[in-house]
Design a protein around this motif. Structure first.
Motif, PDB file in Angstrom:
ATOM      1  N   ARG A 142       7.646   4.435   3.108  1.00 33.13           N
ATOM      2  CA  ARG A 142       8.773   4.112   3.992  1.00 33.13           C
ATOM      3  C   ARG A 142      10.046   3.889   3.195  1.00 33.13           C
ATOM      4  O   ARG A 142      11.146   4.002   3.717  1.00 33.13           O
ATOM      5  N   PHE A 143       9.921   3.600   1.900  1.00 35.60           N
ATOM      6  CA  PHE A 143      11.082   3.380   1.033  1.00 35.60           C
ATOM      7  C   PHE A 143      11.505   4.656   0.308  1.00 35.60           C
ATOM      8  O   PHE A 143      12.575   4.695  -0.276  1.00 35.60           O
ATOM      9  N   PHE A 144      10.654   5.685   0.274  1.00 37.19           N
ATOM     10  CA  PHE A 144      10.938   6.876  -0.534  1.00 37.19           C
ATOM     11  C   PHE A 144      11.436   8.004   0.330  1.00 37.19           C
ATOM     12  O   PHE A 144      10.994   8.201   1.442  1.00 37.19           O
ATOM     13  N   ALA A 167       9.718  11.303   2.184  1.00 35.01           N
ATOM     14  CA  ALA A 167       8.903  12.040   1.224  1.00 35.01           C
ATOM     15  C   ALA A 167       7.790  12.762   1.964  1.00 35.01           C
ATOM     16  O   ALA A 167       7.271  12.279   2.964  1.00 35.01           O
ATOM     17  N   ASP A 168       7.441  13.938   1.492  1.00 35.86           N
ATOM     18  CA  ASP A 168       6.364  14.741   2.073  1.00 35.86           C
ATOM     19  C   ASP A 168       6.607  15.110   3.533  1.00 35.86           C
ATOM     20  O   ASP A 168       5.662  15.266   4.304  1.00 35.86           O
ATOM     21  N   ASP A 171       0.848  -1.194   0.000  1.00 38.73           N
ATOM     22  CA  ASP A 171       0.000   0.000   0.000  1.00 38.73           C
ATOM     23  C   ASP A 171       0.881   1.241   0.000  1.00 38.73           C
ATOM     24  O   ASP A 171       2.102   1.154   0.091  1.00 38.73           O
ATOM     25  N   LEU A 172       0.255   2.422  -0.115  1.00 40.83           N
ATOM     26  CA  LEU A 172       1.008   3.670  -0.215  1.00 40.83           C
ATOM     27  C   LEU A 172       1.820   3.955   1.044  1.00 40.83           C
ATOM     28  O   LEU A 172       2.967   4.395   0.962  1.00 40.83           O
TER      29      LEU A 172
END
Length: 52
Positions: free
Chosen positions: A22-24, A40-41, A16-17
């Motif tokens: 957690r990888f980005f 990210a974000d 899921d997103l």
């Protein structure tokens, strides 16, 4: 003397997103051509990694 550096791109599979994020990482360029290591974000300005 300059050191060689290599970037390795690995494919990942997430269910899921939330798991994928957690990888980005943010990936914005910082001074010295380094990338922002924060998630990210993230909230706030880019900078060194913060402990959770």
């Amino acid at each position: 003397m300059s050191r060689e550096r290599f970037v390795v791109h690995l494919p990942v599979l997430a269910t899921d997103l939330a798991a994928a994020k957690r990888f980005f990482f943010c990936d914005r360029l910082l001074d010295g051509r380094r990338r922002c290591p924060l998630p990210a974000d993230h909230v706030g300005e880019c900078g060194p990694s913060r402990h959770r």
